[in-house]
Design a protein around this motif. Structure first.
Motif, PDB file in Angstrom:
ATOM      1  N   ALA A 102       0.838  -1.206   0.000  1.00 20.18           N
ATOM      2  CA  ALA A 102       0.000   0.000   0.000  1.00 20.18           C
ATOM      3  C   ALA A 102       0.870   1.252   0.000  1.00 20.18           C
ATOM      4  N   HIS A 103       1.833   1.292   0.895  1.00 19.73           N
ATOM      5  CA  HIS A 103       2.691   2.474   1.007  1.00 19.73           C
ATOM      6  C   HIS A 103       3.495   2.690  -0.279  1.00 19.73           C
ATOM      7  N   SER A 104       4.074   1.625  -0.807  1.00 20.18           N
ATOM      8  CA  SER A 104       4.850   1.735  -2.054  1.00 20.18           C
ATOM      9  C   SER A 104       3.967   2.142  -3.230  1.00 20.18           C
ATOM     10  N   GLY A 105       2.700   1.694  -3.212  1.00 17.74           N
ATOM     11  CA  GLY A 105       1.767   2.002  -4.292  1.00 17.74           C
ATOM     12  C   GLY A 105       1.047   3.326  -4.128  1.00 17.74           C
ATOM     13  N   LYS A 106       1.432   4.114  -3.101  1.00 20.62           N
ATOM     14  CA  LYS A 106       0.855   5.440  -2.852  1.00 20.62           C
ATOM     15  C   LYS A 106      -0.568   5.396  -2.298  1.00 20.62           C
ATOM     16  N   CYS A 107      -0.961   4.247  -1.721  1.00 20.73           N
ATOM     17  CA  CYS A 107      -2.266   4.120  -1.069  1.00 20.73           C
ATOM     18  C   CYS A 107      -2.115   4.407   0.418  1.00 20.73           C
ATOM     19  N   GLN A 108      -3.226   4.750   1.056  1.00 21.59           N
ATOM     20  CA  GLN A 108      -3.247   4.879   2.511  1.00 21.59           C
ATOM     21  C   GLN A 108      -3.331   3.472   3.099  1.00 21.59           C
ATOM     22  N   PRO A 109      -2.304   3.030   3.871  1.00 21.54           N
ATOM     23  CA  PRO A 109      -2.365   1.688   4.456  1.00 21.54           C
ATOM     24  C   PRO A 109      -3.235   1.652   5.713  1.00 21.54           C
ATOM     25  N   ILE A 110      -4.122   0.662   5.748  1.00 29.89           N
ATOM     26  CA  ILE A 110      -4.985   0.420   6.902  1.00 29.89           C
ATOM     27  C   ILE A 110      -4.743  -1.012   7.361  1.00 29.89           C
ATOM     28  N   LEU A 111      -4.542  -1.201   8.652  1.00 27.46           N
ATOM     29  CA  LEU A 111      -4.363  -2.527   9.229  1.00 27.46           C
ATOM     30  C   LEU A 111      -5.621  -2.913   9.990  1.00 27.46           C
ATOM     31  N   VAL A 112      -6.085  -4.148   9.772  1.00 30.12           N
ATOM     32  CA  VAL A 112      -7.155  -4.706  10.602  1.00 30.12           C
ATOM     33  C   VAL A 112      -6.553  -5.806  11.470  1.00 30.12           C
ATOM     34  N   ARG A 113      -7.120  -5.986  12.650  1.00 33.41           N
ATOM     35  CA  ARG A 113      -6.572  -6.934  13.616  1.00 33.41           C
ATOM     36  C   ARG A 113      -7.049  -8.373  13.388  1.00 33.41           C
ATOM     37  N   THR A 114      -7.865  -8.601  12.379  1.00 32.03           N
ATOM     38  CA  THR A 114      -8.310  -9.953  12.059  1.00 32.03           C
ATOM     39  C   THR A 114      -7.193 -10.670  11.297  1.00 32.03           C
ATOM     40  N   GLY A 115      -7.336 -11.986  11.095  1.00 32.54           N
ATOM     41  CA  GLY A 115      -6.301 -12.744  10.378  1.00 32.54           C
ATOM     42  C   GLY A 115      -4.967 -12.644  11.096  1.00 32.54           C
ATOM     43  N   ASN A 116      -3.956 -12.151  10.392  1.00 32.93           N
ATOM     44  CA  ASN A 116      -2.616 -11.957  10.966  1.00 32.93           C
ATOM     45  C   ASN A 116      -2.435 -10.593  11.600  1.00 32.93           C
ATOM     46  N   GLY A 117      -3.507  -9.812  11.666  1.00 37.28           N
ATOM     47  CA  GLY A 117      -3.402  -8.416  12.064  1.00 37.28           C
ATOM     48  C   GLY A 117      -2.831  -8.155  13.437  1.00 37.28           C
ATOM     49  N   LEU A 118      -3.188  -8.958  14.436  1.00 40.17           N
ATOM     50  CA  LEU A 118      -2.640  -8.730  15.780  1.00 40.17           C
ATOM     51  C   LEU A 118      -1.136  -8.919  15.800  1.00 40.17           C
ATOM     52  N   ASP A 119      -0.642  -9.970  15.156  1.00 43.14           N
ATOM     53  CA  ASP A 119       0.811 -10.188  15.073  1.00 43.14           C
ATOM     54  C   ASP A 119       1.482  -9.060  14.313  1.00 43.14           C
ATOM     55  N   THR A 120       0.857  -8.637  13.228  1.00 35.83           N
ATOM     56  CA  THR A 120       1.416  -7.540  12.434  1.00 35.83           C
ATOM     57  C   THR A 120       1.508  -6.277  13.273  1.00 35.83           C
ATOM     58  N   GLU A 121       0.461  -5.989  14.024  1.00 36.54           N
ATOM     59  CA  GLU A 121       0.451  -4.793  14.870  1.00 36.54           C
ATOM     60  C   GLU A 121       1.579  -4.841  15.895  1.00 36.54           C
ATOM     61  N   ARG A 122       1.779  -5.990  16.540  1.00 36.08           N
ATOM     62  CA  ARG A 122       2.849  -6.129  17.532  1.00 36.08           C
ATOM     63  C   ARG A 122       4.218  -5.844  16.908  1.00 36.08           C
ATOM     64  N   HIS A 123       4.440  -6.347  15.711  1.00 33.41           N
ATOM     65  CA  HIS A 123       5.740  -6.165  15.070  1.00 33.41           C
ATOM     66  C   HIS A 123       5.916  -4.758  14.498  1.00 33.41           C
ATOM     67  N   LEU A 124       4.820  -4.070  14.201  1.00 30.86           N
ATOM     68  CA  LEU A 124       4.935  -2.701  13.691  1.00 30.86           C
ATOM     69  C   LEU A 124       5.534  -1.760  14.723  1.00 30.86           C
ATOM     70  N   ASP A 125       5.229  -2.017  15.993  1.00 32.87           N
ATOM     71  CA  ASP A 125       5.794  -1.169  17.043  1.00 32.87           C
ATOM     72  C   ASP A 125       7.317  -1.264  17.043  1.00 32.87           C
ATOM     73  N   ALA A 126       7.835  -2.456  16.882  1.00 30.25           N
ATOM     74  CA  ALA A 126       9.283  -2.665  16.898  1.00 30.25           C
ATOM     75  C   ALA A 126       9.941  -2.292  15.576  1.00 30.25           C
ATOM     76  N   ARG A 127       9.200  -2.462  14.476  1.00 31.15           N
ATOM     77  CA  ARG A 127       9.777  -2.201  13.148  1.00 31.15           C
ATOM     78  C   ARG A 127       8.741  -1.510  12.266  1.00 31.15           C
ATOM     79  N   PRO A 128       8.585  -0.187  12.456  1.00 31.10           N
ATOM     80  CA  PRO A 128       7.590   0.532  11.658  1.00 31.10           C
ATOM     81  C   PRO A 128       7.978   0.573  10.181  1.00 31.10           C
ATOM     82  N   ILE A 129       7.004   0.844   9.338  1.00 33.63           N
ATOM     83  CA  ILE A 129       7.252   1.002   7.904  1.00 33.63           C
ATOM     84  C   ILE A 129       7.678   2.455   7.693  1.00 33.63           C
ATOM     85  N   PRO A 130       8.921   2.667   7.239  1.00 33.12           N
ATOM     86  CA  PRO A 130       9.426   4.040   7.119  1.00 33.12           C
ATOM     87  C   PRO A 130       8.500   4.929   6.273  1.00 33.12           C
TER      88      PRO A 130
END
Length: 185
Positions: free
Chosen positions: A134-162
């Motif tokens: 999304a970010h590379s494609g110039k879209c607004q990235p939105i994360l949902v906590r369903t599926g892999n979302g909770l794990d993704t959210e946890r890792h975003l804190d430690a390694r945000p997308i520049p």
């Protein structure tokens, strides 16, 4: 507005295992209705989904088509429609250009809608790959906590997308509520 959705973990249930048939494909409660509500508010809906299960031999394109037909029928029954579905059938080792986090699927979507850019579009996903695409494609990235979302959210804190500002919602329905209330629907 164009809204691009990942499929597994955003629209349908996903526990990390491959979904190989229409019987296994089960929507997350409220997600089909959320897609229809977005359509009824005037938004265009596209799906961008990695489907390496095809290359791995777990299912074929006919099975994938049947899953997508089920999705489209369910959304249409709620009064909405999916405008376009782009999928990557390749194995991660194939080094294709369409597998997220690369933007090949987003390029297909942009061309389908005859757009010069996806700037202003929103992309909803449950994985880092979705957010990076999304970010590379110039879209607004939105994360949902369903599926892999909770794990993704946890890792975003430690390694945000520049450079990316990622909004986070519990599920597609909550995102839809927020978007439509901001637009006055």
């Amino acid at each position: 507005m164009l809204i691009i959705l990942d499929r597994d973990g955003v629209i349908n249930q996903y526990d990390g295992n491959y979904i190989c048939s229409a019987d296994e494909w089960q929507p997350i409660p409220g997600s089909v209705e959320a897609v229809a509500r977005l359509c009824n508010a005037g938004h265009r809906i596209a799906i961008a989904t990695n489907q390496s299960g095809i290359a791995r031999g777990y299912y074929d394109t006919d099975a994938l088509d049947t899953m997508h037909e089920k999705l489209e029928r369910l959304v249409e029954a709620e009064g909405g429609c999916i405008d376009f579905i782009a999928y990557c059938p390749h194995h991660p080792d194939d080094h294709c250009h369409c597998r997220k986090p690369l933007t090949g699927l987003l390029d297909q979507i942009r061309r389908h809608f005859h757009l010069d850019s996806l700037e202003g579009a929103i992309m909803v996903g449950d994985s880092r790959k979705d957010l990076e695409a999304a970010h590379s494609g110039k879209c607004q990235p939105i994360l949902v906590r369903t599926g892999n979302g909770l794990d993704t959210e946890r890792h975003l804190d430690a390694r945000p997308i520049p450079g990316a500002r990622v909004a986070i919602y519990n599920n597609l329905s909550e995102f839809t509520d927020a978007l439509l209330s901001a637009e006055g629907w």
